[in-house]
Motif scaffolding. Sequence first.
Motif, PDB file in Angstrom:
ATOM      1  N   LEU A  19      40.548 -28.496 -68.941  1.00 23.06           N
ATOM      2  CA  LEU A  19      39.684 -27.494 -69.549  1.00 23.06           C
ATOM      3  C   LEU A  19      39.997 -27.423 -71.028  1.00 23.06           C
ATOM      4  CD1 LEU A  19      37.557 -25.314 -68.887  1.00 23.06           C
ATOM      5  CD2 LEU A  19      39.437 -23.688 -68.584  1.00 23.06           C
ATOM      6  N   GLY A  20      39.003 -27.755 -71.861  1.00 20.20           N
ATOM      7  CA  GLY A  20      39.225 -27.799 -73.295  1.00 20.20           C
ATOM      8  C   GLY A  20      38.350 -26.807 -74.038  1.00 20.20           C
ATOM      9  N   GLU A  21      38.607 -26.696 -75.326  1.00 21.82           N
ATOM     10  CA  GLU A  21      37.850 -25.796 -76.194  1.00 21.82           C
ATOM     11  C   GLU A  21      36.650 -26.571 -76.752  1.00 21.82           C
ATOM     12  OE1 GLU A  21      38.624 -22.658 -76.383  1.00 21.82           O
ATOM     13  OE2 GLU A  21      40.389 -22.963 -75.114  1.00 21.82           O
ATOM     14  N   ARG A  22      35.472 -26.158 -76.314  1.00 24.72           N
ATOM     15  CA  ARG A  22      34.251 -26.891 -76.631  1.00 24.72           C
ATOM     16  C   ARG A  22      34.044 -27.073 -78.138  1.00 24.72           C
ATOM     17  NH1 ARG A  22      29.861 -27.585 -73.591  1.00 24.72           N
ATOM     18  NH2 ARG A  22      30.604 -25.989 -72.114  1.00 24.72           N
ATOM     19  N   PHE A  23      34.345 -26.035 -78.915  1.00 20.44           N
ATOM     20  CA  PHE A  23      34.031 -26.067 -80.343  1.00 20.44           C
ATOM     21  C   PHE A  23      35.224 -26.482 -81.208  1.00 20.44           C
ATOM     22  CE2 PHE A  23      31.248 -22.831 -78.364  1.00 20.44           C
ATOM     23  CZ  PHE A  23      30.046 -23.511 -78.522  1.00 20.44           C
ATOM     24  N   GLU A  24      36.315 -26.857 -80.557  1.00 25.94           N
ATOM     25  CA  GLU A  24      37.489 -27.294 -81.299  1.00 25.94           C
ATOM     26  C   GLU A  24      37.892 -28.729 -80.984  1.00 25.94           C
ATOM     27  OE1 GLU A  24      40.644 -24.548 -80.624  1.00 25.94           O
ATOM     28  OE2 GLU A  24      39.402 -22.772 -81.041  1.00 25.94           O
ATOM     29  N   GLU A  25      37.350 -29.289 -79.884  1.00 26.39           N
ATOM     30  CA  GLU A  25      37.707 -30.638 -79.457  1.00 26.39           C
ATOM     31  C   GLU A  25      36.425 -31.437 -79.215  1.00 26.39           C
ATOM     32  OE1 GLU A  25      40.781 -30.546 -76.267  1.00 26.39           O
ATOM     33  OE2 GLU A  25      40.483 -28.376 -76.389  1.00 26.39           O
ATOM     34  N   PRO A  26      36.450 -32.737 -79.448  1.00 22.52           N
ATOM     35  CA  PRO A  26      35.250 -33.566 -79.238  1.00 22.52           C
ATOM     36  C   PRO A  26      35.088 -33.945 -77.765  1.00 22.52           C
ATOM     37  CG  PRO A  26      37.025 -34.922 -80.093  1.00 22.52           C
ATOM     38  CD  PRO A  26      37.565 -33.515 -80.046  1.00 22.52           C
ATOM     39  N   ILE A  27      34.791 -32.958 -76.928  1.00 22.53           N
ATOM     40  CA  ILE A  27      34.771 -33.188 -75.475  1.00 22.53           C
ATOM     41  C   ILE A  27      33.409 -32.918 -74.842  1.00 22.53           C
ATOM     42  CG2 ILE A  27      37.242 -32.770 -75.117  1.00 22.53           C
ATOM     43  CD1 ILE A  27      36.568 -29.891 -74.412  1.00 22.53           C
ATOM     44  N   ALA A  28      32.462 -32.366 -75.602  1.00 23.05           N
ATOM     45  CA  ALA A  28      31.183 -31.967 -75.009  1.00 23.05           C
ATOM     46  C   ALA A  28      30.474 -33.137 -74.324  1.00 23.05           C
ATOM     47  CB  ALA A  28      30.283 -31.347 -76.071  1.00 23.05           C
TER      48      ALA A  28
END
Length: 561
Positions: free
Chosen positions: A432-441
């Motif tokens: 679970l990552g931070e959508r607006f802080e990591e390039p994971i979208a």
Amino acid sequence: MSSSRPHITRRPPSMVMRLERLGSLHQCRLSFMRILMRRMAEEHWHFSRPVFDIDDTGVGCAVYTAKGPNRSYSLVAFAHDLPAELRSDRVIAEAWDATFTMFDGVPTAGDIARLKQNVPLQEAGRVSESELSLSRANRSVRLWEHVVSALAAGKQPDTHTIEQVGYLMRTTAVYGSGKFGAADRDTLSNRAELHPPFQLEMLSVYLTRTFVRDLIEHAAEAKGGTKAAKLDKSLARGLGIGNSTGLGMAPFVVNHPVLFNNWIMAREEAICRARSVISASDEAVQIFSDRLKRSALSVSKWTSEHPIQIQKIDALRDDLRRLYKHIEQIDFANAYPWNQLMIWAEANLSSEGQELLASLILEPYPELVDGLADCMADDGAGVSSIDGAMPIGDVKNLLETCFGWAAELDWQDPKTCARAWYVSEEKLEPRLGERFEEPIADYEQPLAPARDASLAISDLQGWAPTDTVSDFLFRHPEHRHTVRRAQLSRIAPYGEIRDNTISHDVLPIDMLRAKLSFFGATHFDPRSDRWVRICMFAGAPYPEELSTQNADDWVYPAMAP
């Protein structure tokens, strides 16, 4: 009496399926460990140890066989000499203190030789359809060394030290259901003893616990010779098998809506049945009172360093004080006493207290509850296919029933969709990552059913109620999984979490707690909001002690005489 009879039904999904409540569930008569133990005792399973070939350095192989009425299952265990620098509980570890497989039947010498070449490698090895699970475990080094040293000197280990840890080994994974070439669940589910969920995995952990006890006594004898002592039976019984569970388990409750529904619905039906009992017998009240006292003892020993869990434990202890005070005023001879008690709890106790009480009122009623264990598996082959002929009006109604609340959220607010679930390339497990802080979208997994349902509801606007699902999905194929989930809700009303799983304040440990409570775990100890430590089978009788008298209530600690 009939005119005043209350209309008692199962609690609604809108209440039960909130994450805060799911994260407060407790074990009960329908927990998988207890289902297994009852069956083995009632059917008089026979246990043996045909192989124990462990050398003085603690390296070798052992086999533990459990023989039921129709077939046998054997845990094949390999003990290793693991250098300290290689010991890791991470999923990507490549070496462990012990590795295991559950074998279908009794292995031959040839089988053991084959397994010896593969099981210690875990994912890197190969197993066959004769193997039913694959697992591994590491020692609790501090407690292991303390117990070995004490027993080798002819003494018993310190009780307080044992209670602080609670286990000599902890599993880092127990794989079943066809992983790495093992037998698939579908080939085993017609076996009565494996039909309830996770029975094979529970048996693996139960036999692992016996192996660990035998292994540490063997290590003590190798070190101390003839003066070495055996582990005191009461101390041994207090030891379970530890487990650290992280985010890899959290998506399970989202990805298996029918199966999870069946667990929750069985528990809710059991609670409803207990609440519908017209009057409580003296024996029922005595059983309830005994389990309540023993639960209070268990809660008094429940510790955690996580601030949220500390607050929940404090609230639960306060709940128990309130509950004791209230019970003093109850006449259990009055009509529907358990229903009245639950109504009072909903107004006066935290979710932790309410759910503990819900579990406790089941204890006096095995005849009402235990048969529901056979309803907890997912036997619905093909139920996930989409009904393309369904009218749009029907699918909209289903979506609004499960997710009407989600359509009212502001999905443009970064806090509402702050998180994203993805699969780690390194660990090959959900994260679970931070959508607006990591390039994971771009790598997001479909684990946000509330958001997706909201989008589907929006795109359904303007479609006529008589239009068909197939027409809609032809134009909007991105909503296939949401429509499928909506249609499944017809048979799985408890299959959907009624909360936002990608919110900035979502607590994945609530999902972990929900699943682990059905395993039968107690004393949840979150180490963060993303992983939790538990202990399994602590207090349970060992195979040579198992009987119908001790197979079920061992989960509640015994009161001091």
